[in-house]
Design a protein around this motif. Structure first.
Motif, short mmCIF file in Angstrom:
data_model
loop_
_atom_site.label_atom_id
_atom_site.label_comp_id
_atom_site.label_asym_id
_atom_site.label_seq_id
_atom_site.Cartn_x
_atom_site.Cartn_y
_atom_site.Cartn_z
N LEU A 1 -22.29 -19.61 -48.79
CA LEU A 1 -22.71 -18.67 -47.76
C LEU A 1 -23.89 -19.23 -46.96
N LEU A 2 -24.82 -19.87 -47.66
CA LEU A 2 -25.97 -20.47 -47.00
C LEU A 2 -25.55 -21.59 -46.07
N LEU A 3 -24.63 -22.43 -46.51
CA LEU A 3 -24.18 -23.55 -45.69
C LEU A 3 -23.45 -23.08 -44.44
N VAL A 4 -22.59 -22.09 -44.58
CA VAL A 4 -21.88 -21.56 -43.41
C VAL A 4 -22.87 -20.90 -42.44
N ALA A 5 -23.89 -20.24 -42.98
CA ALA A 5 -24.89 -19.62 -42.12
C ALA A 5 -25.65 -20.67 -41.32
N THR A 6 -25.96 -21.82 -41.93
CA THR A 6 -26.66 -22.87 -41.19
C THR A 6 -25.78 -23.49 -40.12
N VAL A 7 -24.48 -23.59 -40.39
CA VAL A 7 -23.55 -24.09 -39.37
C VAL A 7 -23.52 -23.13 -38.18
N ALA A 8 -23.43 -21.83 -38.45
CA ALA A 8 -23.43 -20.84 -37.37
C ALA A 8 -24.75 -20.86 -36.61
N LEU A 9 -25.86 -21.02 -37.33
CA LEU A 9 -27.16 -21.10 -36.68
C LEU A 9 -27.23 -22.28 -35.72
N GLY A 10 -26.75 -23.44 -36.15
CA GLY A 10 -26.75 -24.61 -35.28
C GLY A 10 -25.88 -24.42 -34.06
N TYR A 11 -24.74 -23.75 -34.25
CA TYR A 11 -23.84 -23.49 -33.11
C TYR A 11 -24.49 -22.60 -32.07
N PHE A 12 -25.07 -21.48 -32.51
CA PHE A 12 -25.69 -20.56 -31.55
C PHE A 12 -26.93 -21.18 -30.90
N ALA A 13 -27.68 -21.96 -31.66
CA ALA A 13 -28.83 -22.64 -31.06
C ALA A 13 -28.38 -23.62 -29.98
N THR A 14 -27.29 -24.32 -30.24
CA THR A 14 -26.76 -25.27 -29.25
C THR A 14 -26.29 -24.56 -28.01
N LEU A 15 -25.61 -23.42 -28.17
CA LEU A 15 -25.18 -22.65 -27.00
C LEU A 15 -26.38 -22.19 -26.17
N GLY A 16 -27.44 -21.76 -26.84
CA GLY A 16 -28.63 -21.33 -26.11
C GLY A 16 -29.26 -22.45 -25.32
N VAL A 17 -29.40 -23.63 -25.94
CA VAL A 17 -29.97 -24.78 -25.23
C VAL A 17 -29.06 -25.20 -24.08
N THR A 18 -27.76 -25.15 -24.29
CA THR A 18 -26.82 -25.52 -23.23
C THR A 18 -26.96 -24.59 -22.02
N ALA A 19 -27.10 -23.30 -22.28
CA ALA A 19 -27.29 -22.35 -21.18
C ALA A 19 -28.58 -22.63 -20.43
N LEU A 20 -29.65 -22.94 -21.16
CA LEU A 20 -30.92 -23.25 -20.51
C LEU A 20 -30.81 -24.51 -19.64
N VAL A 21 -30.13 -25.52 -20.15
CA VAL A 21 -30.03 -26.78 -19.42
C VAL A 21 -29.15 -26.65 -18.19
N PHE A 22 -27.95 -26.10 -18.36
CA PHE A 22 -26.98 -26.10 -17.26
C PHE A 22 -27.25 -25.00 -16.24
N GLN A 23 -27.70 -23.85 -16.69
CA GLN A 23 -27.94 -22.76 -15.75
C GLN A 23 -29.39 -22.73 -15.29
N GLY A 24 -30.32 -22.99 -16.20
CA GLY A 24 -31.73 -22.93 -15.82
C GLY A 24 -32.21 -24.17 -15.11
N LEU A 25 -31.82 -25.37 -15.59
CA LEU A 25 -32.32 -26.62 -15.01
C LEU A 25 -31.38 -27.21 -13.97
N LEU A 26 -30.08 -27.22 -14.25
CA LEU A 26 -29.13 -27.86 -13.35
C LEU A 26 -28.52 -26.91 -12.33
N GLY A 27 -28.74 -25.62 -12.48
CA GLY A 27 -28.29 -24.66 -11.49
C GLY A 27 -26.81 -24.33 -11.52
N PHE A 28 -26.14 -24.51 -12.65
CA PHE A 28 -24.74 -24.13 -12.76
C PHE A 28 -24.65 -22.60 -12.72
#
Length: 263
Positions: free
Chosen positions: A104-131
């Protein structure tokens, strides 16, 4: 807001309406951008209105309607596929690690990494690159790649940790397992990130976003989550993380023998 007019037999608004199999085509012109939120709300209200008419059988199409259907389908697929994939992974980890809390702990860390990556992607592409947005299928593709790679690294790390913990105890086993696999996991993550980052230079938003998600997510997983977060959590929890078969409680006769090497 929108304006509507029936389409005539010549394909232009006005005149006698064109009737095919008892259906009349009516063109609706939106006053705002077809990919905007206002257009989406207008189409949703229009669909609700025409579908409320008994026996009408009306259909609402067009670019905005197609975008709505695509996004709704992608959301439905993501909400169905993600839980099924995580459930199957949990069953595999339960059987492999012979524990309940740690999978359960391992799956939770995988999900955490996925959501963190989506958040950074939104910041980069929409906030910095203007997508203006992202393709509706990008989150699902990113989930498949990151979960597959993250679970692979989890299995590689924790199977070695369990093997070492059976000989040396839980905390020492974590240290030895991380020492033995950390270099391989980190180097593999760097190589994979560099490989997946290549499509970023292709002038297609879909490929650029997928490439960034996978490259950043792999680096986050191998350099932070797998190398620091997972071992730290397992060490803090201690043998209880391996319940109901903690390595410290396994009889010495059931433990694997020490491997020997000769020069």
């Amino acid at each position: 807001m929108a304006s509507a007019a029936p389409v005539g037999e010549a394909g232009r608004p006005g005149g006698a309406p064109l009737v095919v199999d008892g259906r009349v085509r009516i063109d609706v012109t939106l006053t705002g951008a077809s990919d905007g939120e206002a257009a989406r709300r207008t189409v949703e209200r229009l669909r609700a209105a025409v579908h409320a008419v008994p026996y009408a059988g009306a259909m609402v199409g067009g670019r905005t309607a197609q975008q709505i259907d695509t996004q709704d389908t992608a959301t439905r697929d993501r909400n169905l596929i993600a839980p099924v994939v995580l459930a199957v992974i949990l069953v595999i980890l339960f059987a492999l690690l012979r524990a309940v809390l740690l999978p359960l702990l391992l799956v939770a860390t995988v999900a955490l990494g996925y959501f963190a990556t989506l958040g950074v992607t939104a910041l980069v592409f929409q906030g910095l690159l203007g997508f203006s947005g992202t393709d509706a299928s990008v989150p699902l593709y990113g989930f498949v790649f990151l979960v597959a790679l993250g679970v692979d690294y989890n299995i590689f790390l924790m199977t070695r940790v369990r093997k070492e913990a059976l000989r040396h105890g839980s905390r020492e086993g974590i240290r030895r397992g991380l020492t033995a696999t950390g270099g391989v996991i980190t180097s593999a993550g760097v190589v994979l990130a560099a490989t997946f980052a290549a499509p970023v230079v292709i002038p297609l938003a879909f490929l650029a976003q997928i490439a960034f998600i996978v490259a950043f997510g792999v680096l986050l997983d191998t350099l932070v989550i797998r190398s620091l977060l997972v071992p730290a959590l397992a060490r803090d929890i201690g043998p209880a993380a391996w319940w109901p078969t903690p390595p410290d409680k396994v009889p010495a006769t059931a433990r694997p023998p020490e491997s020997t090497t000769s020069a």
